[in-house]
Design a protein around this motif. Sequence first.
Motif, PDB file in Angstrom:
ATOM      1  N   ASN A 137       0.817  -1.215   0.000  1.00 14.40           N
ATOM      2  CA  ASN A 137       0.000   0.000   0.000  1.00 14.40           C
ATOM      3  C   ASN A 137       0.849   1.263   0.000  1.00 14.40           C
ATOM      4  O   ASN A 137       0.339   2.356  -0.247  1.00 14.40           O
ATOM      5  N   LEU A 138       2.153   1.124   0.261  1.00 19.07           N
ATOM      6  CA  LEU A 138       3.050   2.276   0.204  1.00 19.07           C
ATOM      7  C   LEU A 138       3.183   2.792  -1.219  1.00 19.07           C
ATOM      8  O   LEU A 138       3.669   3.906  -1.435  1.00 19.07           O
ATOM      9  N   GLY A 150       1.549   9.417  -5.095  1.00 15.35           N
ATOM     10  CA  GLY A 150       1.178  10.761  -4.666  1.00 15.35           C
ATOM     11  C   GLY A 150       2.254  11.792  -4.969  1.00 15.35           C
ATOM     12  O   GLY A 150       1.966  12.981  -5.108  1.00 15.35           O
ATOM     13  N   PHE A 151       3.482  11.335  -5.088  1.00 16.88           N
ATOM     14  CA  PHE A 151       4.595  12.201  -5.444  1.00 16.88           C
ATOM     15  C   PHE A 151       4.873  12.164  -6.953  1.00 16.88           C
ATOM     16  O   PHE A 151       5.865  12.717  -7.407  1.00 16.88           O
ATOM     17  N   GLY A 152       4.018  11.488  -7.707  1.00 19.34           N
ATOM     18  CA  GLY A 152       4.207  11.389  -9.141  1.00 19.34           C
ATOM     19  C   GLY A 152       5.277  10.396  -9.547  1.00 19.34           C
ATOM     20  O   GLY A 152       5.792  10.430 -10.660  1.00 19.34           O
ATOM     21  N   GLU A 167      12.848  14.615  -9.054  1.00 17.34           N
ATOM     22  CA  GLU A 167      12.900  15.925  -8.395  1.00 17.34           C
ATOM     23  C   GLU A 167      11.905  16.012  -7.233  1.00 17.34           C
ATOM     24  O   GLU A 167      11.153  16.962  -7.093  1.00 17.34           O
ATOM     25  N   VAL A 168      11.940  14.965  -6.397  1.00 17.02           N
ATOM     26  CA  VAL A 168      11.072  14.877  -5.222  1.00 17.02           C
ATOM     27  C   VAL A 168      11.916  15.127  -3.984  1.00 17.02           C
ATOM     28  O   VAL A 168      13.059  14.674  -3.895  1.00 17.02           O
ATOM     29  N   LYS A 217       6.757  10.720   4.754  1.00 15.63           N
ATOM     30  CA  LYS A 217       5.429  10.208   4.391  1.00 15.63           C
ATOM     31  C   LYS A 217       5.407   8.683   4.340  1.00 15.63           C
ATOM     32  O   LYS A 217       4.434   8.058   4.778  1.00 15.63           O
ATOM     33  N   LEU A 218       6.467   8.080   3.795  1.00 18.41           N
ATOM     34  CA  LEU A 218       6.530   6.626   3.745  1.00 18.41           C
ATOM     35  C   LEU A 218       6.537   6.026   5.157  1.00 18.41           C
ATOM     36  O   LEU A 218       5.814   5.068   5.444  1.00 18.41           O
ATOM     37  N   ASN A 219       7.331   6.602   6.034  1.00 19.27           N
ATOM     38  CA  ASN A 219       7.426   6.076   7.401  1.00 19.27           C
ATOM     39  C   ASN A 219       6.141   6.319   8.193  1.00 19.27           C
ATOM     40  O   ASN A 219       5.737   5.488   8.992  1.00 19.27           O
TER      41      ASN A 219
END
Length: 69
Positions: A22-23, A29-31, A53-54, A62-64
């Motif tokens: 689900n990650l 969400g960051f493209g 370029e994130v 956000k992942l954690n």
Amino acid sequence: MKKSQKITKNMTISQVLELDENLSDVFMGFGMFCIFCGLGNSETIEQASAAHEVDLDLLLKKLNEQLAK
């Protein structure tokens, strides 16, 4: 790897998705649709964030956060 452990910049995208598929929503969400290509097996989060370029720190945060849920 246990969910209580942190995701780091040196992990590959596939290693992160093995923790929780689900990650993928966070990456998208960051493209970062690279999760669907072959690079996800060998590209680190740091490499992928640079290529797209994130903001690496924000992505890791956000992942954690999502992993902790």
